[in-house]
Design a protein around this motif. Structure first.
Motif, short mmCIF file in Angstrom:
data_model
loop_
_atom_site.label_atom_id
_atom_site.label_comp_id
_atom_site.label_asym_id
_atom_site.label_seq_id
_atom_site.Cartn_x
_atom_site.Cartn_y
_atom_site.Cartn_z
N TRP A 223 2.37 1.72 -3.46
CA TRP A 223 1.02 2.31 -4.30
C TRP A 223 1.02 3.88 -4.20
N CYS B 125 -3.93 4.00 -11.17
CA CYS B 125 -3.40 3.39 -9.94
C CYS B 125 -4.81 2.40 -9.25
N ARG B 126 -5.90 3.13 -9.33
CA ARG B 126 -7.11 2.36 -9.11
C ARG B 126 -7.37 1.00 -9.94
N LYS C 15 -4.36 -1.62 -9.26
CA LYS C 15 -4.16 -2.23 -8.13
C LYS C 15 -5.44 -3.62 -8.07
N LYS C 16 -6.01 -3.50 -9.02
CA LYS C 16 -6.99 -4.77 -9.33
C LYS C 16 -6.21 -5.93 -9.83
N LYS D 215 0.67 -1.23 0.01
CA LYS D 215 -0.23 0.14 0.03
C LYS D 215 1.07 1.19 0.02
#
Length: 149
Positions: free
Chosen positions: A8, A126-127, A130-131, A5
């Motif tokens: 990121w 990034c959203r 991240k998946k 985290k």
């Protein structure tokens, strides 16, 4: 190695900057992210798949060419647009009635979906990234800097 985290957050801060040179590896494909000019006053984040972006890859999702990499659907920005504007739909439904308008024009409430190599903001990129399972950060400024606790 999974991206933490804190990493990121560092990557997102780096992508929000003016000079961006970040690389990821996903399913054996190298993803390069660079900041490029969209027009005179706007910049976007471009995602290169194995070092290239081809113009014939910019098609509706259901009409992608065979030479397009399979990872594009995961790593490029998804866009959609209504086929008819709300005002046009209202006019057609007023003229024909709702049932007949749907019967005569099957795609009256339909949408066109396509993908683009350009993300408007770092947080959006990034959203989406991240998946992704198995995404590996290979090149970034935050990898060479020591992490401060």
């Amino acid at each position: 190695m999974a991206i933490s985290k804190a990493q990121w957050q560092q990557v997102e801060d780096e992508l929000a900057g003016s000079w961006v040179n970040v690389a990821f590896r996903y399913q054996g494909v190298e993803l390069l992210i660079r900041r490029e000019r969209k027009n005179e006053t706007t910049t976007v984040l471009a995602v290169y798949v194995d070092g290239c972006i081809k113009g014939n890859w910019f098609k509706p999702i259901d009409k992608l060419p065979d030479d397009a990499p399979k990872v594009m659907l995961d790593v490029w920005y998804h866009r959609s647009m209504a086929i008819y504007k709300p005002q046009e739909i209202a006019e057609l439904e007023k003229i024909y009635g709702k049932r007949r308008a749907r019967r005569e024009i099957p795609k009256l409430h339909g949408r066109i979906e396509w993908i683009e190599a350009y993300f408007p903001k770092a947080s959006v990129l990034c959203r989406q990234f991240k998946k992704l399972e198995g995404l590996e950060l290979t090149k970034a400024q935050c990898l060479s800097e020591p992490v401060l606790s």
